[in-house]
Design an enzyme around this catalytic site. Structure first.
Site, PDB file in Angstrom:
ATOM      1  N   ARG A  15       1.003  -1.279  -0.235  1.00 46.26           N
ATOM      2  CA  ARG A  15       0.022   0.014  -0.004  1.00 46.26           C
ATOM      3  C   ARG A  15       0.928   1.205  -0.154  1.00 46.26           C
ATOM      4  O   ARG A  15       0.312   2.414  -0.036  1.00 46.26           O
ATOM      5  CB  ARG A  15      -0.897  -0.191   1.231  1.00 46.26           C
ATOM      6  CG  ARG A  15      -2.111  -0.863   0.957  1.00 46.26           C
ATOM      7  CD  ARG A  15      -2.931  -1.258   2.275  1.00 46.26           C
ATOM      8  NE  ARG A  15      -2.066  -2.384   3.096  1.00 46.26           N
ATOM      9  CZ  ARG A  15      -2.580  -2.793   4.275  1.00 46.26           C
ATOM     10  NH1 ARG A  15      -3.538  -2.227   4.822  1.00 46.26           N
ATOM     11  NH2 ARG A  15      -1.716  -4.089   4.811  1.00 46.26           N
ATOM     12  N   LYS A 355      32.789  25.841   5.644  1.00 50.12           N
ATOM     13  CA  LYS A 355      33.043  24.433   5.601  1.00 50.12           C
ATOM     14  C   LYS A 355      34.088  24.102   6.535  1.00 50.12           C
ATOM     15  O   LYS A 355      35.121  24.512   6.145  1.00 50.12           O
ATOM     16  CB  LYS A 355      32.784  23.939   4.390  1.00 50.12           C
ATOM     17  CG  LYS A 355      32.916  22.402   3.999  1.00 50.12           C
ATOM     18  CD  LYS A 355      33.962  21.878   2.734  1.00 50.12           C
ATOM     19  CE  LYS A 355      35.426  22.189   3.026  1.00 50.12           C
ATOM     20  NZ  LYS A 355      36.039  21.513   1.997  1.00 50.12           N
TER      21      LYS A 355
HETATM   22  C1  UD1 Z   1      -2.267  -6.261  11.062  1.00 51.58           C
HETATM   23  C2  UD1 Z   1      -3.130  -7.530  11.831  1.00 51.58           C
HETATM   24  C3  UD1 Z   1      -4.595  -6.261  12.304  1.00 51.58           C
HETATM   25  C4  UD1 Z   1      -3.879  -5.314  12.980  1.00 51.58           C
HETATM   26  C5  UD1 Z   1      -2.976  -4.441  12.258  1.00 51.58           C
HETATM   27  C6  UD1 Z   1      -2.132  -3.691  13.376  1.00 51.58           C
HETATM   28  C7  UD1 Z   1      -3.033  -9.825  10.955  1.00 51.58           C
HETATM   29  C8  UD1 Z   1      -3.995 -10.641   9.931  1.00 51.58           C
HETATM   30  N1  UD1 Z   1      -3.752  -8.318  10.879  1.00 51.58           N
HETATM   31  O1  UD1 Z   1      -2.805  -6.149   9.734  1.00 51.58           O
HETATM   32  O2  UD1 Z   1      -5.446  -7.310  13.011  1.00 51.58           O
HETATM   33  O3  UD1 Z   1      -5.058  -4.370  13.260  1.00 51.58           O
HETATM   34  O4  UD1 Z   1      -1.805  -5.566  11.741  1.00 51.58           O
HETATM   35  O5  UD1 Z   1      -1.429  -2.776  12.458  1.00 51.58           O
HETATM   36  O6  UD1 Z   1      -2.193  -9.821  11.461  1.00 51.58           O
HETATM   37  N2  UD1 Z   1       4.547  -9.364   7.885  1.00 51.58           N
HETATM   38  C9  UD1 Z   1       5.478 -10.237   7.634  1.00 51.58           C
HETATM   39  N3  UD1 Z   1       4.961 -11.317   6.785  1.00 51.58           N
HETATM   40  C10 UD1 Z   1       3.833 -11.766   6.339  1.00 51.58           C
HETATM   41  C11 UD1 Z   1       3.006 -10.741   6.333  1.00 51.58           C
HETATM   42  C12 UD1 Z   1       3.182  -9.438   7.161  1.00 51.58           C
HETATM   43  O7  UD1 Z   1       6.504 -10.380   8.303  1.00 51.58           O
HETATM   44  O8  UD1 Z   1       3.707 -12.701   5.603  1.00 51.58           O
HETATM   45  C13 UD1 Z   1       4.766  -8.065   8.579  1.00 51.58           C
HETATM   46  C14 UD1 Z   1       4.838  -6.697   7.689  1.00 51.58           C
HETATM   47  O9  UD1 Z   1       6.055  -6.672   7.219  1.00 51.58           O
HETATM   48  C15 UD1 Z   1       4.282  -5.979   8.946  1.00 51.58           C
HETATM   49  C16 UD1 Z   1       3.469  -6.815   9.927  1.00 51.58           C
HETATM   50  O10 UD1 Z   1       3.555  -8.261   9.720  1.00 51.58           O
HETATM   51  O11 UD1 Z   1       5.278  -5.323   9.689  1.00 51.58           O
HETATM   52  C17 UD1 Z   1       1.921  -6.520   9.740  1.00 51.58           C
HETATM   53  O12 UD1 Z   1       1.738  -6.870   8.129  1.00 51.58           O
HETATM   54  P1  UD1 Z   1       0.530  -6.032   7.486  1.00 51.58           P
HETATM   55  O13 UD1 Z   1       0.262  -6.547   6.398  1.00 51.58           O
HETATM   56  O14 UD1 Z   1       0.866  -4.327   7.912  1.00 51.58           O
HETATM   57  O15 UD1 Z   1      -0.673  -6.262   8.730  1.00 51.58           O
HETATM   58  P2  UD1 Z   1      -2.120  -5.381   8.671  1.00 51.58           P
HETATM   59  O16 UD1 Z   1      -2.702  -5.623   7.347  1.00 51.58           O
HETATM   60  O17 UD1 Z   1      -1.754  -4.019   8.900  1.00 51.58           O
HETATM   61 CA    CA Z   2       0.084  -2.750   9.208  1.00 57.03          CA
END
Ligand code: UD1
Ligand code: CA
Length: 464
Positions: A15, A355
């Protein structure tokens, strides 16, 4: 009691629409992920931090944290969601057993160490298997919703796309921060893939744990700003604004006057003494230290610099990797480039660039000068338009200007050159040789007047 932390940072962050991994984006001078790591490290008793990286974020995150002895890396092979990311992280513990595992996303930079500490304490006191940190959000649309049972206990977490219209109205949301006891972690294997997104959701562990008779609790917090998760550029700005406000409030509490909270940007590692006054549109970055009683006028940016007390920085000045001693004045429209050291009560004025040079006590360069690679002593007056010619196109050379020297306006000092103590350089001189102490050096052509030259040259009425 052994506690470890797993920080999830394998994602690219689609995003953000960026080539740079989301958690590497700059927030107030530091990559977003550094804030979660710093918060985790501030929690007492955490002996190991595993950062989960993926193919997008591996190189940059390793570059940022490889020197940190507390941080180790775990690689998530394919981005199969937050549950899979945690599994990868646990794999990075190399079989070491921990009583408690703190898990958090790397994209929530406003989180405070003390809040994490409180969550762990609550988890232990409650004898919980899973504790989730939740918060109340004015715009819950980018978070998972906390679904509670009629008795108020947490039932499940539902992500926005999976939520019903009714559930979407819930404004208590998941922060993405959890504590797990070791008996809860095997439940990760029971999480089913979310068909809509093709990911394993860590949030599903909440309902699974409850169904398996384990104690799950959601600790509800109300300061929404602390839990802002960054997914988009708009949320990056939202986090920046919240951090800016938190920092500005802190410095006002410490006795600093700000004239405009919105346009003053003070980065987290800056420190400012009391009774310093900061005008609007000022940016203070890096590890800058500002003493007491300074005045920073509008449109000034200061980066990684040390400013002692009672210094005045006038409008539209840029200061980088420099030092300014007590009572000095710099600006307006001055540029201190790396390695500038301005002495006590010295003055650097309009359109002066300095500088890698030192200026001594009470020395003045008030107008339109370039001082590069120079050592300038005490009580020196550098006239308007003075230039140190420090570069011959290949090498840089040093200019030494000893104490009590007077450099007349519009002079060039061709380095390497030394102007001895008390010497005087006549205005408009090009100095190519050392000037002895107390001498007058003057290198301009003597003035002459050719009488009636104009009349002889021109025959128009105007000149007659
Ligand atoms: C997630 C939570 C949501 C919460 C939100 C808070 C889940 C399914 N959802 O959503 O409930 O409200 O965070 O900010 O957990 N990441 C990995 N590997 C992956 C996917 C993600 O390391 O396969 C890491 C991302 O780099 C990130 C974090 O996990 O730092 C969260 O992932 P993100 O995609 O931002 O989750 P949200 O949709 O925000
Ligand atoms: Ca997030």
């Amino acid at each position: 009691m052994k506690t470890c932390a797993v920080v999830l940072a394998a994602g690219l962050g689609k995003r953000m629409k960026s080539a740079t991994p989301k958690v590497v984006h700059n927030l107030m001078g530091k990559p977003i992920a550094t804030y979660s790591i710093e918060a985790v490290k501030a929690v007492a008793g955490i002996s190991k931090v595993v950062l989960v990286i993926g193919r997008h974020s591996e190189e940059s995150l390793k570059g940022i944290f490889k020197a940190d002895p507390m941080v180790s890396f775990a690689f998530q092979t394919s981005l199969l969601g937050t549950a899979d990311a945690l599994k990868s992280g646990l794999g990075g513990l190399n079989g070491e057993q921990f009583d408690y595992t703190l898990v958090m996303t790397a994209d929530a930079p406003l989180i405070r160490g003390e809040t994490l500490q409180g969550l762990i304490d609550r988890h232990i006191q409650g004898g919980n298997a899973v504790t989730v940190l939740s918060f109340v959000s004015k715009d819950p649309s980018s978070y998972g919703r906390i679904i509670r049972n009629p008795d108020g206990t947490i039932k499940s977490i539902i992500e926005n796309p999976d939520a019903t219209q009714e559930q979407r109205k819930i404004n208590e949301v998941n922060s993405g921060i959890y504590v797990f006891s070791k008996d809860a972690l095997p439940l990760l294997d029971k999480i089913q893939i979310n068909e809509k997104k093709g990911e394993f959701y860590l949030t599903d562990i909440v309902s699974i744990a409850s169904e398996n008779g384990l104690k799950v609790e959601a600790q509800k917090m109300f300061d929404e700003d602390e839990f802002i998760g960054i997914n988009s550029r708009a949320e990056l700005l939202q986090a920046l604004n919240a951090m800016k406000r938190r920092i500005n409030r802190h410095w006002m509490d410490e006795g600093v006057t700000l004239m405009d909270e919105n346009t003053t940007l003070i980065c987290p590692d800056v420190s400012i003494g009391r009774d310093t006054i900061i005008y609007p549109n000022v940016i203070i970055e890096g590890k800058t230290v500002i003493g007491e009683g300074c005045v920073i006028y509008p449109n000034v940016r200061i980066v990684d610099s040390t400013i002692e007390r009672d210094v005045v920085v006038k409008d539209s000045t840029l200061i980088e990797n420099s030092k300014i001693d007590t009572g000095a004045a710099v600006g307006p429209f001055a540029h201190l480039r790396p390695g500038a050291a301005i002495g006590k009560k010295a003055k650097v004025g309009n359109f002066v660039e300095i500088k890698n040079s030192t200026l001594g006590y009470n020395t003045k360069a008030s107008h339109l000068s370039y001082i590069g690679d120079a050592a300038v002593g005490d009580n020196v007056n550098i006239g308007a338009g003075t230039i140190t010619c420090n570069y011959d196109g290949v090498n840089k050379f040093k200019t030494v200007i000893e104490d009590n020297v007077f450099i007349g306006s519009d002079s060039q000092l061709v380095a390497p050159v030394t102007i001895g103590k008390g010497a005087f350089v006549g205005a408009g001189s090009t100095i190519t040789q050392d000037v002895p102490d107390n001498a007058l050096a003057i290198s301009r052509v003597r003035q002459r007047a050719i009488l009636d030259w104009v009349k002889a040259k021109f025959t128009t009425d105007k000149h007659k």
